[in-house]
Design a protein around this motif. Sequence first.
Motif, PDB file in Angstrom:
ATOM      1  N   ARG A  41      11.695   3.793  50.590  1.00  0.00           N
ATOM      2  CA  ARG A  41      12.078   4.424  51.870  1.00  0.00           C
ATOM      3  C   ARG A  41      13.219   5.415  51.640  1.00  0.00           C
ATOM      4  O   ARG A  41      13.249   6.497  52.217  1.00  0.00           O
ATOM      5  CB  ARG A  41      12.511   3.362  52.886  1.00  0.00           C
ATOM      6  N   GLN A  42      14.150   5.036  50.769  1.00  0.00           N
ATOM      7  CA  GLN A  42      15.256   5.960  50.492  1.00  0.00           C
ATOM      8  C   GLN A  42      14.745   7.230  49.823  1.00  0.00           C
ATOM      9  O   GLN A  42      15.208   8.330  50.114  1.00  0.00           O
ATOM     10  CB  GLN A  42      16.282   5.286  49.585  1.00  0.00           C
ATOM     11  N   ARG A  43      13.758   7.054  48.943  1.00  0.00           N
ATOM     12  CA  ARG A  43      13.220   8.243  48.271  1.00  0.00           C
ATOM     13  C   ARG A  43      12.478   9.134  49.264  1.00  0.00           C
ATOM     14  O   ARG A  43      12.530  10.354  49.180  1.00  0.00           O
ATOM     15  CB  ARG A  43      12.313   7.806  47.113  1.00  0.00           C
ATOM     16  N   ALA A  44      11.808   8.492  50.228  1.00  0.00           N
ATOM     17  CA  ALA A  44      11.124   9.278  51.264  1.00  0.00           C
ATOM     18  C   ALA A  44      12.161  10.067  52.072  1.00  0.00           C
ATOM     19  O   ALA A  44      11.937  11.234  52.427  1.00  0.00           O
ATOM     20  CB  ALA A  44      10.332   8.349  52.173  1.00  0.00           C
ATOM     21  N   ALA A  45      13.307   9.425  52.335  1.00  0.00           N
ATOM     22  CA  ALA A  45      14.353  10.112  53.106  1.00  0.00           C
ATOM     23  C   ALA A  45      14.917  11.302  52.315  1.00  0.00           C
ATOM     24  O   ALA A  45      15.262  12.338  52.888  1.00  0.00           O
ATOM     25  CB  ALA A  45      15.472   9.135  53.459  1.00  0.00           C
ATOM     26  N   ILE A  46      14.995  11.147  50.990  1.00  0.00           N
ATOM     27  CA  ILE A  46      15.482  12.262  50.160  1.00  0.00           C
ATOM     28  C   ILE A  46      14.478  13.421  50.218  1.00  0.00           C
ATOM     29  O   ILE A  46      14.852  14.585  50.381  1.00  0.00           O
ATOM     30  CB  ILE A  46      15.721  11.797  48.700  1.00  0.00           C
ATOM     31  N   ALA A  47      13.191  13.084  50.124  1.00  0.00           N
ATOM     32  CA  ALA A  47      12.148  14.130  50.209  1.00  0.00           C
ATOM     33  C   ALA A  47      12.240  14.842  51.555  1.00  0.00           C
ATOM     34  O   ALA A  47      12.149  16.064  51.642  1.00  0.00           O
ATOM     35  CB  ALA A  47      10.764  13.508  50.019  1.00  0.00           C
ATOM     36  N   ARG A  48      12.444  14.050  52.618  1.00  0.00           N
ATOM     37  CA  ARG A  48      12.556  14.643  53.957  1.00  0.00           C
ATOM     38  C   ARG A  48      13.763  15.573  54.035  1.00  0.00           C
ATOM     39  O   ARG A  48      13.688  16.678  54.573  1.00  0.00           O
ATOM     40  CB  ARG A  48      12.675  13.524  54.995  1.00  0.00           C
ATOM     41  N   ASP A  57      21.021   4.303  54.985  1.00  0.00           N
ATOM     42  CA  ASP A  57      20.006   3.767  55.878  1.00  0.00           C
ATOM     43  C   ASP A  57      19.034   4.909  56.186  1.00  0.00           C
ATOM     44  O   ASP A  57      19.376   5.853  56.885  1.00  0.00           O
ATOM     45  CB  ASP A  57      20.684   3.266  57.161  1.00  0.00           C
ATOM     46  N   PRO A  58      17.817   4.867  55.640  1.00  0.00           N
ATOM     47  CA  PRO A  58      16.954   6.051  55.662  1.00  0.00           C
ATOM     48  C   PRO A  58      16.523   6.532  57.044  1.00  0.00           C
ATOM     49  O   PRO A  58      16.120   7.662  57.182  1.00  0.00           O
ATOM     50  CB  PRO A  58      15.756   5.635  54.830  1.00  0.00           C
ATOM     51  N   SER A  59      16.571   5.679  58.070  1.00  0.00           N
ATOM     52  CA  SER A  59      16.213   6.067  59.432  1.00  0.00           C
ATOM     53  C   SER A  59      14.930   6.910  59.536  1.00  0.00           C
ATOM     54  O   SER A  59      14.911   7.967  60.161  1.00  0.00           O
ATOM     55  CB  SER A  59      17.377   6.813  60.123  1.00  0.00           C
ATOM     56  N   LEU A  60      13.880   6.391  58.904  1.00  0.00           N
ATOM     57  CA  LEU A  60      12.569   7.048  59.043  1.00  0.00           C
ATOM     58  C   LEU A  60      11.892   6.484  60.291  1.00  0.00           C
ATOM     59  O   LEU A  60      12.172   5.354  60.684  1.00  0.00           O
ATOM     60  CB  LEU A  60      11.696   6.722  57.826  1.00  0.00           C
ATOM     61  N   LEU A  61      11.032   7.260  60.898  1.00  0.00           N
ATOM     62  CA  LEU A  61      10.296   6.727  62.045  1.00  0.00           C
ATOM     63  C   LEU A  61       9.224   5.778  61.517  1.00  0.00           C
ATOM     64  O   LEU A  61       8.357   6.176  60.732  1.00  0.00           O
ATOM     65  CB  LEU A  61       9.665   7.873  62.842  1.00  0.00           C
ATOM     66  N   PRO A  62       9.269   4.502  61.946  1.00  0.00           N
ATOM     67  CA  PRO A  62       8.428   3.478  61.317  1.00  0.00           C
ATOM     68  C   PRO A  62       6.932   3.669  61.553  1.00  0.00           C
ATOM     69  O   PRO A  62       6.120   3.242  60.739  1.00  0.00           O
ATOM     70  CB  PRO A  62       8.921   2.168  61.941  1.00  0.00           C
ATOM     71  N   TRP A  63       6.562   4.304  62.666  1.00  0.00           N
ATOM     72  CA  TRP A  63       5.138   4.405  62.978  1.00  0.00           C
ATOM     73  C   TRP A  63       4.502   5.674  62.410  1.00  0.00           C
ATOM     74  O   TRP A  63       3.320   5.920  62.586  1.00  0.00           O
ATOM     75  CB  TRP A  63       4.937   4.354  64.503  1.00  0.00           C
ATOM     76  N   ARG A  64       5.303   6.486  61.702  1.00  0.00           N
ATOM     77  CA  ARG A  64       4.752   7.705  61.102  1.00  0.00           C
ATOM     78  C   ARG A  64       4.738   7.537  59.587  1.00  0.00           C
ATOM     79  O   ARG A  64       5.680   6.997  59.017  1.00  0.00           O
ATOM     80  CB  ARG A  64       5.657   8.899  61.406  1.00  0.00           C
ATOM     81  N   SER A  65       3.692   8.058  58.952  1.00  0.00           N
ATOM     82  CA  SER A  65       3.623   7.981  57.491  1.00  0.00           C
ATOM     83  C   SER A  65       4.748   8.813  56.869  1.00  0.00           C
ATOM     84  O   SER A  65       5.424   9.579  57.573  1.00  0.00           O
ATOM     85  CB  SER A  65       2.274   8.548  57.026  1.00  0.00           C
ATOM     86  N   VAL A  66       4.922   8.668  55.571  1.00  0.00           N
ATOM     87  CA  VAL A  66       5.932   9.448  54.848  1.00  0.00           C
ATOM     88  C   VAL A  66       5.714  10.945  55.118  1.00  0.00           C
ATOM     89  O   VAL A  66       6.635  11.676  55.481  1.00  0.00           O
ATOM     90  CB  VAL A  66       5.846   9.149  53.327  1.00  0.00           C
ATOM     91  N   ARG A  67       4.447  11.373  54.982  1.00  0.00           N
ATOM     92  CA  ARG A  67       4.137  12.793  55.178  1.00  0.00           C
ATOM     93  C   ARG A  67       4.470  13.239  56.606  1.00  0.00           C
ATOM     94  O   ARG A  67       5.064  14.282  56.823  1.00  0.00           O
ATOM     95  CB  ARG A  67       2.644  13.019  54.891  1.00  0.00           C
ATOM     96  N   ARG A  68       4.125  12.385  57.575  1.00  0.00           N
ATOM     97  CA  ARG A  68       4.355  12.771  58.981  1.00  0.00           C
ATOM     98  C   ARG A  68       5.851  12.776  59.306  1.00  0.00           C
ATOM     99  O   ARG A  68       6.297  13.543  60.144  1.00  0.00           O
ATOM    100  CB  ARG A  68       3.585  11.834  59.916  1.00  0.00           C
ATOM    101  N   ASN A  69       6.621  11.910  58.619  1.00  0.00           N
ATOM    102  CA  ASN A  69       8.074  11.948  58.801  1.00  0.00           C
ATOM    103  C   ASN A  69       8.635  13.281  58.291  1.00  0.00           C
ATOM    104  O   ASN A  69       9.507  13.878  58.906  1.00  0.00           O
ATOM    105  CB  ASN A  69       8.744  10.786  58.047  1.00  0.00           C
TER     106      ASN A  69
END
Length: 265
Positions: free
Chosen positions: A144-151, A90-102
């Motif tokens: 979203r999962q890939r964004a979480a991996i980048a983070r 479950d990537p748990s990214l902040l929904p209101w921030r872009s990938v970069r801002r996360n």
Amino acid sequence: MARDVTPPPEVVCTSLGKTFEDGTDAVRSIDLTFAAAETTALVGPSGCGKSTLLRMIAGLEHPSAGRIEIAGAPPADTLRQAGLSMAFQDPSLLPWRSVRRNIELALGLARCQADPSDIDQLITLVGLEGFGDTRPAELSGGMRQRAAIARALSTRPGLLLLDEPFGAVDELTRSQLATDLPRLWEARGTTTILVTHSVSEAVLLSDRVVVLSPRPAQIVDDIRIDIPRPRPEGTARRPEAVALSNRVFSSLARGMVTHPTLAAQ
Ligand code: ADP
């Protein structure tokens, strides 16, 4: 990211056990050392206790028996010093921030300087080129999962914990990530612990596969994956990789027979 890379730690689990408050016995008597800078995959039947083991290493669950040391210190210390990164299913990214801002937020929390070109590189590496300014809600589950991996990779952690990080990623991207990401963590010398239900992915990504029994998780087999790196696309189909996958499958089957106690519950 201007910060020096955190050195990869050794992770030592000694007589590790976890029984939840409701009596669920999830992990029992695990003695396991994860060598510094190695990638280890944990595989086992669904519900056997893999995530619980990983969450204990992350310092998110307290062991009810035994202990964990990361470079000689308790997990909470590593977490506090931002030497540990996680990407969970479950990537748990902040929904209101872009990938970069996360990613920038993770860097800020880890007190790393954000270098825009490094962030762009990571976004490209996980196949999200052009989506840096997109919010998670506008992305597919796999993206979203890939964004979480980048983070998770952005803070250059010494210890990287991945729990089914490619679960929602489509097959083609999955195979691309499985080829590209190890190059990155090898170059950085990260100690990586990966939970996956995919045996071929475990073999392709890892230096070692630890096979766990049905709940409570106990070690059934510990298999060295001596396939040279880098492992280009097609490696999973090579005879030595297929032979190793077959060994993992037979160990999984053996675990079902030798540790059947709670499997049927
Ligand atoms: P896996 O990752 O191998 O699928 P988990 O570690 O998620 O397995 O879960 C192992 C067992 O512990 C499962 O039976 C699960 O339902 C149980 N479990 C996980 N978290 C808790 C909790 N907080 N309280 C009680 N039982 C839990």
